[in-house]
Scaffold this motif. Sequence first.
Motif, PDB file in Angstrom:
ATOM      1  N   VAL A   7      -3.136  13.835   3.479  1.00  0.00           N
ATOM      2  CA  VAL A   7      -2.594  12.622   4.087  1.00  0.00           C
ATOM      3  C   VAL A   7      -1.389  13.013   4.947  1.00  0.00           C
ATOM      4  CG1 VAL A   7      -1.518  10.371   3.641  1.00  0.00           C
ATOM      5  CG2 VAL A   7      -3.290  11.217   2.093  1.00  0.00           C
ATOM      6  N   VAL A   8      -1.248  12.376   6.098  1.00  0.00           N
ATOM      7  CA  VAL A   8      -0.094  12.595   6.974  1.00  0.00           C
ATOM      8  C   VAL A   8       0.573  11.243   7.220  1.00  0.00           C
ATOM      9  CG1 VAL A   8       0.691  13.377   9.237  1.00  0.00           C
ATOM     10  CG2 VAL A   8      -1.215  14.555   8.118  1.00  0.00           C
ATOM     11  N   ILE A   9       1.901  11.201   7.018  1.00  0.00           N
ATOM     12  CA  ILE A   9       2.657   9.988   7.345  1.00  0.00           C
ATOM     13  C   ILE A   9       3.837  10.378   8.232  1.00  0.00           C
ATOM     14  CG2 ILE A   9       1.970   8.618   5.348  1.00  0.00           C
ATOM     15  CD1 ILE A   9       4.619   9.331   4.007  1.00  0.00           C
ATOM     16  N   ASP A  10       4.110   9.553   9.209  1.00  0.00           N
ATOM     17  CA  ASP A  10       5.190   9.829  10.157  1.00  0.00           C
ATOM     18  C   ASP A  10       6.274   8.766  10.010  1.00  0.00           C
ATOM     19  OD1 ASP A  10       6.880  10.348  12.288  1.00  0.00           O
ATOM     20  OD2 ASP A  10       5.244  10.730  13.699  1.00  0.00           O
ATOM     21  N   TYR A  11       7.423   9.183   9.522  1.00  0.00           N
ATOM     22  CA  TYR A  11       8.564   8.290   9.348  1.00  0.00           C
ATOM     23  C   TYR A  11       9.669   8.621  10.346  1.00  0.00           C
ATOM     24  CZ  TYR A  11       7.062   5.692   5.248  1.00  0.00           C
ATOM     25  OH  TYR A  11       6.403   4.826   4.408  1.00  0.00           O
ATOM     26  N   SER A  12       9.304   9.189  11.472  1.00  0.00           N
ATOM     27  CA  SER A  12      10.287   9.487  12.514  1.00  0.00           C
ATOM     28  C   SER A  12      10.969   8.188  12.939  1.00  0.00           C
ATOM     29  CB  SER A  12       9.614  10.134  13.725  1.00  0.00           C
ATOM     30  OG  SER A  12       9.051  11.375  13.359  1.00  0.00           O
ATOM     31  N   GLY A  13      12.278   8.262  13.109  1.00  0.00           N
ATOM     32  CA  GLY A  13      13.050   7.096  13.517  1.00  0.00           C
ATOM     33  C   GLY A  13      13.509   6.230  12.361  1.00  0.00           C
ATOM     34  N   MET A  14      13.082   6.563  11.147  1.00  0.00           N
ATOM     35  CA  MET A  14      13.487   5.781   9.977  1.00  0.00           C
ATOM     36  C   MET A  14      14.494   6.587   9.160  1.00  0.00           C
ATOM     37  SD  MET A  14       9.905   4.068   8.855  1.00  0.00           S
ATOM     38  CE  MET A  14      10.649   2.645   8.083  1.00  0.00           C
ATOM     39  N   THR A  15      15.511   5.908   8.664  1.00  0.00           N
ATOM     40  CA  THR A  15      16.549   6.589   7.896  1.00  0.00           C
ATOM     41  C   THR A  15      16.249   6.535   6.397  1.00  0.00           C
ATOM     42  OG1 THR A  15      17.856   4.562   7.784  1.00  0.00           O
ATOM     43  CG2 THR A  15      18.319   6.070   9.621  1.00  0.00           C
ATOM     44  N   CYS A  16      16.989   7.355   5.674  1.00  0.00           N
ATOM     45  CA  CYS A  16      16.858   7.400   4.214  1.00  0.00           C
ATOM     46  C   CYS A  16      17.253   6.055   3.637  1.00  0.00           C
ATOM     47  CB  CYS A  16      17.756   8.486   3.632  1.00  0.00           C
ATOM     48  SG  CYS A  16      17.219  10.145   4.083  1.00  0.00           S
ATOM     49  N   PRO A  17      16.603   5.624   2.610  1.00  0.00           N
ATOM     50  CA  PRO A  17      15.640   6.317   1.748  1.00  0.00           C
ATOM     51  C   PRO A  17      14.182   6.059   2.120  1.00  0.00           C
ATOM     52  CG  PRO A  17      16.292   4.316   0.643  1.00  0.00           C
ATOM     53  CD  PRO A  17      17.031   4.354   1.975  1.00  0.00           C
ATOM     54  N   ALA A  18      13.899   5.424   3.258  1.00  0.00           N
ATOM     55  CA  ALA A  18      12.531   5.054   3.623  1.00  0.00           C
ATOM     56  C   ALA A  18      11.537   6.224   3.575  1.00  0.00           C
ATOM     57  CB  ALA A  18      12.510   4.379   4.990  1.00  0.00           C
ATOM     58  N   PRO A  19      11.847   7.401   4.156  1.00  0.00           N
ATOM     59  CA  PRO A  19      10.865   8.492   4.093  1.00  0.00           C
ATOM     60  C   PRO A  19      10.548   8.937   2.658  1.00  0.00           C
ATOM     61  CG  PRO A  19      12.469   8.913   5.821  1.00  0.00           C
ATOM     62  CD  PRO A  19      12.980   7.747   5.030  1.00  0.00           C
ATOM     63  N   LEU A  20      11.561   9.025   1.819  1.00  0.00           N
ATOM     64  CA  LEU A  20      11.344   9.428   0.432  1.00  0.00           C
ATOM     65  C   LEU A  20      10.512   8.389  -0.307  1.00  0.00           C
ATOM     66  CD1 LEU A  20      11.864  11.309  -1.989  1.00  0.00           C
ATOM     67  CD2 LEU A  20      13.977  10.048  -2.378  1.00  0.00           C
ATOM     68  N   LEU A  21      10.833   7.126  -0.138  1.00  0.00           N
ATOM     69  CA  LEU A  21      10.083   6.060  -0.807  1.00  0.00           C
ATOM     70  C   LEU A  21       8.634   6.012  -0.319  1.00  0.00           C
ATOM     71  CD1 LEU A  21      12.813   3.266  -0.826  1.00  0.00           C
ATOM     72  CD2 LEU A  21      12.080   4.724  -2.738  1.00  0.00           C
ATOM     73  N   GLY A  22       8.441   6.236   0.980  1.00  0.00           N
ATOM     74  CA  GLY A  22       7.083   6.279   1.532  1.00  0.00           C
ATOM     75  C   GLY A  22       6.287   7.441   0.962  1.00  0.00           C
ATOM     76  N   ALA A  23       6.930   8.601   0.868  1.00  0.00           N
ATOM     77  CA  ALA A  23       6.266   9.776   0.306  1.00  0.00           C
ATOM     78  C   ALA A  23       5.903   9.544  -1.158  1.00  0.00           C
ATOM     79  CB  ALA A  23       7.160  11.011   0.443  1.00  0.00           C
ATOM     80  N   LYS A  24       6.830   8.953  -1.909  1.00  0.00           N
ATOM     81  CA  LYS A  24       6.573   8.692  -3.328  1.00  0.00           C
ATOM     82  C   LYS A  24       5.380   7.770  -3.495  1.00  0.00           C
ATOM     83  CE  LYS A  24       8.344   6.655  -7.559  1.00  0.00           C
ATOM     84  NZ  LYS A  24       7.028   6.185  -7.906  1.00  0.00           N
ATOM     85  N   LYS A  25       5.338   6.714  -2.696  1.00  0.00           N
ATOM     86  CA  LYS A  25       4.241   5.751  -2.807  1.00  0.00           C
ATOM     87  C   LYS A  25       2.892   6.415  -2.535  1.00  0.00           C
ATOM     88  CE  LYS A  25       2.619   1.316  -1.207  1.00  0.00           C
ATOM     89  NZ  LYS A  25       2.843   0.125  -0.466  1.00  0.00           N
ATOM     90  N   ILE A  26       2.817   7.238  -1.512  1.00  0.00           N
ATOM     91  CA  ILE A  26       1.560   7.919  -1.171  1.00  0.00           C
ATOM     92  C   ILE A  26       1.203   8.941  -2.249  1.00  0.00           C
ATOM     93  CG2 ILE A  26       0.413   9.451   0.483  1.00  0.00           C
ATOM     94  CD1 ILE A  26       0.786   6.639   1.588  1.00  0.00           C
TER      95      ILE A  26
END
Length: 159
Positions: A7-26
């Motif tokens: 799986v690939v997710i792109d959280y470019s332009g989003m600040t913490c904690p959004a990328p970590l939370l997105g990764a955890k969910k996936i």
Amino acid sequence: MTIKADVVIDYSGMTCPAPLLGAKKILDDLKPGQTLCLISDCTGVHDDLLTWCTHSGNVLVSATPQGGGVAYLLRKAGKEDKKLTPHATLDMRGISCPGPILEAKKLLQGMKSGEILQLVTDCTAARDEIPLWGRETSIKLLDTREIATGTYEFYLQKS
């Protein structure tokens, strides 16, 4: 450089904690051993991922600069992540390549077939050179883990 992941997710332009939370969910929805590539340009993500992986058992396999951000390859924890018990550890932090490989080669020569060496290094070239060395020899690279920013553990098995 293309990173192969389930799986690939792109959280470019989003600040913490959004990328970590997105990764955890996936990762929560993946099967053990499956991989996720998280792309982020947030400067705090790297340290957050290292801390989270330490506590969750998931593995930060690599962090590769890509465009204006970083592609983080994460592997969901599974049984194989618990099995790697090294017979010897070689800490080569502060030594540049080819030093870590030369010392690992010497140590592996004295080990029995099937035994595992844990090589710890912060050499910037090691991430590319050690897998190449393993493919060119009878040494099997079982796993690679980033344990701190720019510091890696390589689990090498003598064939």
